[in-house]
Write an enzyme that holds these catalytic residues in place. Structure first.
Site, PDB file in Angstrom:
ATOM      1  N   ARG A 113      37.741  53.568  39.518  1.00 10.92           N
ATOM      2  CA  ARG A 113      36.974  52.701  40.423  1.00 10.92           C
ATOM      3  C   ARG A 113      35.945  53.526  41.193  1.00 10.92           C
ATOM      4  O   ARG A 113      36.195  54.692  41.553  1.00 10.92           O
ATOM      5  CB  ARG A 113      37.961  52.069  41.417  1.00 10.92           C
ATOM      6  CG  ARG A 113      37.382  51.037  42.375  1.00 10.92           C
ATOM      7  CD  ARG A 113      37.055  49.777  41.689  1.00 10.92           C
ATOM      8  NE  ARG A 113      36.863  48.642  42.614  1.00 10.92           N
ATOM      9  CZ  ARG A 113      36.285  47.509  42.244  1.00 10.92           C
ATOM     10  NH1 ARG A 113      35.834  47.340  41.008  1.00 10.92           N
ATOM     11  NH2 ARG A 113      36.167  46.513  43.093  1.00 10.92           N
ATOM     12  N   THR A 405      31.044  42.022  34.692  1.00  8.36           N
ATOM     13  CA  THR A 405      32.199  42.761  34.172  1.00  8.36           C
ATOM     14  C   THR A 405      32.464  42.473  32.675  1.00  8.36           C
ATOM     15  O   THR A 405      31.932  41.537  32.111  1.00  8.36           O
ATOM     16  CB  THR A 405      33.449  42.452  35.052  1.00  8.36           C
ATOM     17  OG1 THR A 405      33.104  42.620  36.414  1.00  8.36           O
ATOM     18  CG2 THR A 405      34.632  43.285  34.716  1.00  8.36           C
ATOM     19  N   THR A 423      33.128  47.522  34.781  1.00 16.34           N
ATOM     20  CA  THR A 423      32.224  46.677  35.566  1.00 16.34           C
ATOM     21  C   THR A 423      31.090  47.472  36.190  1.00 16.34           C
ATOM     22  O   THR A 423      31.223  48.686  36.409  1.00 16.34           O
ATOM     23  CB  THR A 423      33.027  45.979  36.696  1.00 16.34           C
ATOM     24  OG1 THR A 423      32.186  45.049  37.373  1.00 16.34           O
ATOM     25  CG2 THR A 423      33.591  46.968  37.695  1.00 16.34           C
ATOM     26  N   GLU A 425      29.900  45.375  38.623  1.00 15.68           N
ATOM     27  CA  GLU A 425      30.057  44.321  39.628  1.00 15.68           C
ATOM     28  C   GLU A 425      29.157  43.122  39.327  1.00 15.68           C
ATOM     29  O   GLU A 425      29.380  42.434  38.367  1.00 15.68           O
ATOM     30  CB  GLU A 425      29.823  44.861  41.046  1.00 15.68           C
ATOM     31  CG  GLU A 425      30.727  44.211  42.090  1.00 15.68           C
ATOM     32  CD  GLU A 425      30.589  42.699  42.241  1.00 15.68           C
ATOM     33  OE1 GLU A 425      31.549  41.984  41.861  1.00 15.68           O
ATOM     34  OE2 GLU A 425      29.570  42.226  42.758  1.00 15.68           O
ATOM     35  N   GLU A 442      29.154  47.985  43.352  1.00 14.26           N
ATOM     36  CA  GLU A 442      30.587  47.748  43.602  1.00 14.26           C
ATOM     37  C   GLU A 442      30.952  47.722  45.082  1.00 14.26           C
ATOM     38  O   GLU A 442      31.954  47.120  45.484  1.00 14.26           O
ATOM     39  CB  GLU A 442      31.411  48.829  42.895  1.00 14.26           C
ATOM     40  CG  GLU A 442      32.684  48.305  42.273  1.00 14.26           C
ATOM     41  CD  GLU A 442      32.401  47.388  41.095  1.00 14.26           C
ATOM     42  OE1 GLU A 442      32.915  46.257  41.115  1.00 14.26           O
ATOM     43  OE2 GLU A 442      31.663  47.791  40.185  1.00 14.26           O
ATOM     44  N   ASP A 445      32.120  44.705  46.949  1.00 16.34           N
ATOM     45  CA  ASP A 445      33.493  44.184  46.822  1.00 16.34           C
ATOM     46  C   ASP A 445      34.328  44.516  48.070  1.00 16.34           C
ATOM     47  O   ASP A 445      35.459  44.048  48.207  1.00 16.34           O
ATOM     48  CB  ASP A 445      34.195  44.752  45.579  1.00 16.34           C
ATOM     49  CG  ASP A 445      33.890  43.935  44.324  1.00 16.34           C
ATOM     50  OD1 ASP A 445      33.182  42.922  44.420  1.00 16.34           O
ATOM     51  OD2 ASP A 445      34.364  44.321  43.240  1.00 16.34           O
ATOM     52  N   SER A 470      39.473  42.643  41.599  1.00 14.97           N
ATOM     53  CA  SER A 470      40.347  41.606  41.033  1.00 14.97           C
ATOM     54  C   SER A 470      40.630  41.872  39.567  1.00 14.97           C
ATOM     55  O   SER A 470      41.273  41.057  38.902  1.00 14.97           O
ATOM     56  CB  SER A 470      39.669  40.239  41.127  1.00 14.97           C
ATOM     57  OG  SER A 470      39.372  39.935  42.455  1.00 14.97           O
ATOM     58  N   GLY A 491      34.900  38.189  38.321  1.00 14.74           N
ATOM     59  CA  GLY A 491      35.039  38.312  39.779  1.00 14.74           C
ATOM     60  C   GLY A 491      36.461  37.932  40.192  1.00 14.74           C
ATOM     61  O   GLY A 491      37.421  38.188  39.464  1.00 14.74           O
TER      62      GLY A 491
HETATM   63  N1  GLY Z   1      33.664  43.675  40.672  1.00 18.58           N
HETATM   64  C1  GLY Z   1      34.639  42.882  40.063  1.00 18.58           C
HETATM   65  C2  GLY Z   1      36.006  43.305  40.416  1.00 18.58           C
HETATM   66  O1  GLY Z   1      36.215  44.495  40.597  1.00 18.58           O
HETATM   67  O2  GLY Z   1      36.899  42.497  40.536  1.00 18.58           O
END
Ligand code: GLY
Length: 584
Positions: A113, A405, A423, A425, A442, A445, A470, A491
């Site tokens: 991430r 994503t 992703t 995002e 990102e 988020d 998510s 998302g």
């Molecule tokens: N940006 C989508 C997620 O990480 O859920």
């Protein structure tokens, strides 16, 4: 606790189940009675890839056919996706990997991430007056860009489980980038729909629009020499070639010089970036173990909570055509989202009661809230009090997560399994481009608000923290062996898509083709989202009668799944996107 429906409906989804398998090479999928095209389904004996673009799936399949491991194929798939589906994932973004290693029988989850820059503060998305910024004002530009994690994740996974030489795995994407590929209808449609927002920055405009300023049309052959150069550098120098040197400098310069919405990402953020191994989050459901990605993703915990509550009801007997099933599923999702908003964030920064949230006694108590026969009133949907040896409490989050994503799944000849969601995002991320790839947004988020009713929000921005996700890459295990790999983009709707898919497969016996092409019904915050133009609409009136506000929406999942059985592999690609399943 089980309830029977008072409302009898016709067999809404019958036509989507048990359909004959369709070969991946079928060019045109026929319309189905559900209102959706059929899933693209393929079967194979030894190995398979299912991904969101045929060129990506085929590149991965060739690696597998040539003796590569699932992780080798993952690198080819991801680097091709970053070229042909650039709006969804790529080198400039992040990813979560759930991996089953056939030799050891172990499941491992890797967290690639993005991180907030070290110079970021909790007020990153507050305006001069301390109010949360408008979403797209925050997204477009360097402010929203987190330290990319996908390249380091590829490197870490290859160090552990790669079989072929690292440098060979970039060749398919590099060749396509130099020779050119045909812009797909979906990409062309998204560029056109973006319009001026995608024209904010010069490099991005030059890539996605013609010299006359018109958006690229489907079928245009698009070359990306800058991406080819980036891949060549990473192939030769490994992840350090991305996280230091000219590519890193290009990322930092692009973020920091993006006008009024510039960001604070630095070379030190890139140099210090680390992939983290996290403990897989698993929950027993019926006779299976559902395993996925823990924090900073909320995915596996929320999906696990939904299933853990629903295990107290006989969904199989109720059936998929029954509004009562959807009342239970919808309100279980709402209760899971209430917990998610309060408790889930990057556990390197805030404690989270993961064990308590997935405890079957706790979930049994939460399930009792579903005992009525009407939709839960809004004020009845609050976070619970899971067992926790911690004195912290948190305020409610207010992150807006819009769908982009990509998810793909891979099984190799040795039985290793990849389930990976990647992703940048939002569609086209921050709209910033460098080195032939888009940079993520990102960081949006994170919760824009730092506090709620005097309590700190767990998912607030903090330096080096990872924004809550998510994404729900999932591997389902039976008696310690994988039987299904699945996940989706979308998302915060990802949680609903994946939970519904698992219920459809496990409780309603639907095969993977039927599962990925089933109309969606998702409830996160009270209003029930029903997939517009599909048979889900037939549940609108019954659900209104149960007390729900109903919204018909386009629901852009991209479910890709492979079912693994002693007879072989069955893969399916979501008809809402352009992908395929392919194997031998
Ligand atoms: N940006 C989508 C997620 O990480 O859920």
């Amino acid at each position: 606790m089980m309830k029977r429906s008072l409302v009898a409906l016709g067999l809404l989804f019958l036509t989507s189940a048990g359909a004959p398998a369709q070969q991946a090479s079928d060019a045109v999928a026929p319309e189905r009675a559900t209102g959706l095209a059929a899933a693209k389904v393929a079967t194979a004996k030894t190995h398979m890839v299912a991904a969101a673009h045929p060129l990506a799936a085929e590149a991965g399949e060739r690696i597998l056919a040539d003796g590569g491991s699932a992780i080798d194929a993952m690198i080819a798939v991801q680097t091709v996706l970053g070229l042909v589906e650039p709006q969804s994932s790529g080198l400039g973004g992040g990813a979560f990997l759930v991996y089953y290693d056939a030799r050891t029988g172990r499941l491992t989850t890797l967290d690639g991430r993005e991180t907030a820059p070290m110079e970021a503060t909790p007020k990153l998305f507050l305006d001069d007056k301390g109010a949360p910024m408008q979403f797209f004002d925050a997204v477009v530009g360097g402010r929203s860009v987190g330290t990319p994690g996908t390249v380091m994740l590829m490197q870490e996974a290859h160090n552990r489980w790669g079989r072929k030489p690292w440098k060979d795995l970039f060749a398919p994407a590099e060749k396509l980038a130099r020779d050119g590929f045909a812009v797909s209808p979906r990409l062309a449609g998204l560029i056109a729909a973006e319009g001026d927002r995608l024209k904010t920055f010069e490099a991005t405009t030059a890539y996605f629009f013609g010299a006359d300023g018109a958006p690229l049309k489907a079928g245009t052959i698009l070359r990306n020499p800058a991406y080819a150069e980036t891949l060549s550098a990473i192939a030769g120098g490994g992840a350090p070639a991305f996280y230091t040197g000219a590519i890193a400098q290009g990322i930092v310069d692009t973020v920091r010089s993006s006008g009024s919405n510039a960001g604070v990402l630095s070379l030190a953020d890139l140099r210090n970036y680390q992939v983290k191994e996290r403990r897989p989050v698993c929950i027993a459901y019926r006779a299976l173990d559902i395993c996925g990605m823990g924090p900073p993703s909320s995915g596996a915990v929320a999906v696990g909570q939904v299933l853990g509550m629903l295990e107290n009801f006989d969904l199989k007997a109720l059936g998929r055509d029954n509004p009562e099933s959807w009342r239970l599923i919808g309100d279980a999702q709402r209760l899971a989202f209430a917990d998610r908003e309060r408790y889930l964030a990057d556990t390197d920064f805030v404690p989270a009661p993961i064990k308590g949230l997935l405890d079957k006694i706790y979930l049994g108590e939460r399930a009792k809230l579903l005992d009525g026969d009407k939709a839960l009133a809004g004020d009845a949907v609050t976070a619970g009090r899971p067992e926790w040896d911690h004195a912290f409490n948190f305020g409610r989050d207010a992150a807006l997560e819009l769908p982009s994503t990509s998810h793909f799944v891979i099984v190799d000849k040795a039985g290793n399994v990849v389930s990976m969601t990647a992703t940048i995002e939002n569609g086209f991320g921050s709209r910033l481009m460098t080195g032939g790839f888009l940079l993520n947004n990102e960081l949006t988020d994170f919760s824009f608000k730092t506090h709620d009713e005097g309590l700190p929000v767990a998912n607030r921005v903090e330096p080096s923290k990872r924004p809550r996700s998510s994404m729900s890459p999932t591997i389902v295990m039976k008696d310690g062996k994988p039987v299904l790999a699945i996940g989706s983009p979308g998302g915060s709707q990802i949680i609903g898509y994946v939970a519904q898919a698992l219920i459809a497969h496990i409780d309603w016996g639907m095969d993977v083709g039927a599962v990925v092409s089933m109309p969606h019904l998702v409830n996160r915050f009270g209003p029930y989202d029903l997939e517009a133009g599909t048979d889900a609409e037939k549940l609108a009136e019954p659900l209104k009668a149960l007390g729900y506000e109903v919204k018909l929406s386009e629901m852009n999942s991209g479910l890709h799944a492979i079912a693994i059985s002693p007879d072989g592999l069955t893969g399916a690609a979501d008809p809402r996107r352009e992908g395929i399943a392919v194997g031998k």
